[in-house]
Design an enzyme around this catalytic site. Structure first.
Site, mmCIF file in Angstrom:
data_model
loop_
_atom_site.group_PDB
_atom_site.id
_atom_site.type_symbol
_atom_site.label_atom_id
_atom_site.label_comp_id
_atom_site.label_asym_id
_atom_site.label_seq_id
_atom_site.Cartn_x
_atom_site.Cartn_y
_atom_site.Cartn_z
ATOM 1 N N CYS A 112 0.900 -1.195 -0.114
ATOM 2 C CA CYS A 112 -0.075 -0.115 -0.013
ATOM 3 C C CYS A 112 0.756 1.252 -0.057
ATOM 4 C CB CYS A 112 -0.999 -0.146 1.154
ATOM 5 S SG CYS A 112 -2.529 1.077 0.832
ATOM 6 N N HIS A 113 0.657 2.003 0.985
ATOM 7 C CA HIS A 113 2.002 3.114 1.318
ATOM 8 C C HIS A 113 3.065 3.208 1.753
ATOM 9 C CE1 HIS A 113 -1.968 5.126 0.691
ATOM 10 N NE2 HIS A 113 -1.715 6.311 0.212
#
Length: 187
Positions: A112-113
């Site tokens: 994800c991030h």
């Protein structure tokens, strides 16, 4: 429980604001295969998980990043959440910790991030990676080759996009940890 990862020690680097399922599912997956896991953070206090934009559970920190060394671990997992990597990437000891896994040719996984830490650690040059779509420009600017795929593995660097990709992400983490060190040429 299998013993595919018996004797392996894995670090999960996280701080307040991590996406809870992106920490818990990989942790469960490697522990189910016999690995020992330490949650590493910037402070010794509990850290706050998030379920998207709602507060989740708090988690105990096993060790602070200033007191650990990549040489003591067989692999690293970087969960996402927006606040988590954005805070971690401003801490030089956390960035160095991540960079050291690459220097030592050890498996690193980010979802994800989480790849924001890889941008900051300057380890993405000529690597094929994926992430949450909003990181695409940052990854490309850091020299990475961003693709929109469920899970990507480039020389022991495992990346995925979102919590929906966790099953494939966790399987690939276990596989890479089982294989161990790799010949990484992009360090």
């Amino acid at each position: 429980m299998s013993n595919k990862l018996q004797g392996k020690k894995v670090a999960i680097l996280a701080t307040d604001g991590f996406e809870q399922i992106e920490l818990t599912k990989p942790k469960e997956a490697v522990e189910a295969e016999g690995a020992t896991v330490d949650i590493i953070s910037l402070k010794a206090d509990d850290i706050q998980g998030m379920n998207h934009d709602e507060k989740g559970d708090t988690f105990s920190v096993d060790k602070v990043v200033s007191a650990v060394n990549a040489k003591d671990y067989d692999g690293l997992i970087l969960p996402g959440g927006v606040q988590n990597p954005d805070t971690l990437r401003t801490d030089e000891k956390a960035v160095t910790f991540v960079r050291d896994f690459f220097a030592q040719h050890k498996p690193v996984s980010a979802i994800c991030h989480g790849p924001w830490m890889l941008v900051e650690a300057d380890v993405l040059n000529n690597r094929k990676v994926t992430s949450f779509p909003s990181l695409k420009t940052d990854i490309v600017n850091a020299g990475g080759n961003w693709v929109d795929e469920e899970v990507v593995c480039d020389q022991a660097l495992v990346t995925s996009r979102t919590p929906d990709d966790l099953p494939a992400f966790c399987r690939k983490i276990v596989e890479e940890l089982r294989e161990g060190k790799h010949d990484q040429q992009h360090v």
